[in-house]
Design a protein around this motif. Structure first.
Motif, PDB file in Angstrom:
ATOM      1  N   ASP A 163       1.032  -1.764  -9.371  1.00  0.00           N
ATOM      2  CA  ASP A 163       0.340  -2.262  -8.187  1.00  0.00           C
ATOM      3  C   ASP A 163       0.111  -3.773  -8.292  1.00  0.00           C
ATOM      4  OD1 ASP A 163      -0.768  -1.314  -5.662  1.00  0.00           O
ATOM      5  OD2 ASP A 163      -2.679  -2.026  -6.458  1.00  0.00           O
ATOM      6  N   GLU A 164      -0.270  -4.218  -9.457  1.00  0.00           N
ATOM      7  CA  GLU A 164      -0.527  -5.640  -9.660  1.00  0.00           C
ATOM      8  C   GLU A 164       0.755  -6.470  -9.473  1.00  0.00           C
ATOM      9  OE1 GLU A 164      -2.898  -8.491 -12.834  1.00  0.00           O
ATOM     10  OE2 GLU A 164      -2.309  -6.482 -13.458  1.00  0.00           O
TER      11      GLU A 164
ATOM     12  N   TYR B 227       8.666   0.399 -13.298  1.00  0.00           N
ATOM     13  CA  TYR B 227       8.603   1.728 -12.696  1.00  0.00           C
ATOM     14  C   TYR B 227       9.497   2.700 -13.464  1.00  0.00           C
ATOM     15  CZ  TYR B 227       8.105   5.466  -9.370  1.00  0.00           C
ATOM     16  OH  TYR B 227       7.807   6.682  -8.794  1.00  0.00           O
TER      17      TYR B 227
ATOM     18  N   GLU C 179       1.693  -6.407  -5.708  1.00  0.00           N
ATOM     19  CA  GLU C 179       0.787  -7.238  -4.916  1.00  0.00           C
ATOM     20  C   GLU C 179       1.045  -8.727  -5.134  1.00  0.00           C
ATOM     21  OE1 GLU C 179      -3.166  -5.760  -5.668  1.00  0.00           O
ATOM     22  OE2 GLU C 179      -2.842  -4.044  -4.337  1.00  0.00           O
TER      23      GLU C 179
ATOM     24  N   TRP D 115       1.269   2.500 -14.823  1.00  0.00           N
ATOM     25  CA  TRP D 115       1.047   2.850 -13.413  1.00  0.00           C
ATOM     26  C   TRP D 115       0.147   1.809 -12.747  1.00  0.00           C
ATOM     27  CZ3 TRP D 115       3.012   5.582  -9.675  1.00  0.00           C
ATOM     28  CH2 TRP D 115       2.254   5.824  -8.529  1.00  0.00           C
ATOM     29  N   ASN D 116      -0.924   1.438 -13.406  1.00  0.00           N
ATOM     30  CA  ASN D 116      -1.846   0.454 -12.847  1.00  0.00           C
ATOM     31  C   ASN D 116      -1.191  -0.917 -12.715  1.00  0.00           C
ATOM     32  OD1 ASN D 116      -4.029   2.244 -12.514  1.00  0.00           O
ATOM     33  ND2 ASN D 116      -4.518   2.066 -14.680  1.00  0.00           N
TER      34      ASN D 116
END
Length: 170
Positions: free
Chosen positions: A79-80, A42, A83, A75-76
């Protein structure tokens, strides 16, 4: 009336226990390493996006586009990573304070020139790669194939980004 398997939780149970073949201790250790990766990722995302907005100079278009490609991919990935932490049964960190506490990299206080931006992003990608490599060792020790796969892909991307950026400094 249908029989209920002894292995299924009762309706009154608060939560269903996670039983994926990785002990709670190992899941917690892997989730902690992934949390550090999420914080570093991040921070690198934020730095790269900042540089995309603020780059100037003769390489403006090249760097503006390169930084956008990199921050979009990053950015994508956030999330991975988050999760995967959740799949291991833990909460993903999501505040600036948590990221500051967990991250091994920091964001620049001022807007550097284009060359310094590139250098900063080389170091940032290398730092994220080191964090991913430490998490990979923990994932391998826990026989956590999905985490190992995720981390292998992250390593490939950050090592490639560092190489491409470093090439601009030659």
């Amino acid at each position: 009336m249908a029989k209920v398997s002894k292995n299924l939780p009762k309706k009154s149970d608060q939560a269903v226990r996670i039983d994926i073949g990785i002990s709670e201790k190992d899941r917690a250790a892997v989730a902690h390493e992934l949390s550090k990766l999420l914080a570093d990722s991040y921070t690198l995302y934020l730095t790269t996006h900042n540089f995309h907005w603020n780059v100037t100079g003769p390489l403006f278009n090249t760097l503006h586009q390169m930084f956008m490609t990199q921050y979009t991919e990053e950015w994508n990935a956030l999330d991975e990573i988050a999760e995967r932490i959740r799949a291991l049964g833990h909460y993903a960190p999501g505040s600036y304070k948590q990221y500051a506490d967990l991250a091994s990299i920091s964001t620049p206080e001022n807007v550097p020139d284009a060359t310094e931006m590139i250098h900063t992003l080389v170091l940032g990608n290398e730092a994220v790669a080191k964090t991913a490599r430490a998490a990979l060792k923990r994932g391998e020790a826990a026989n956590d194939a999905p985490t190992v796969d995720l981390l292998t892909r992250r390593l490939d991307i950050h090592e490639k980004n560092a190489w491409m950026l470093r090439s601009l400094l030659a």
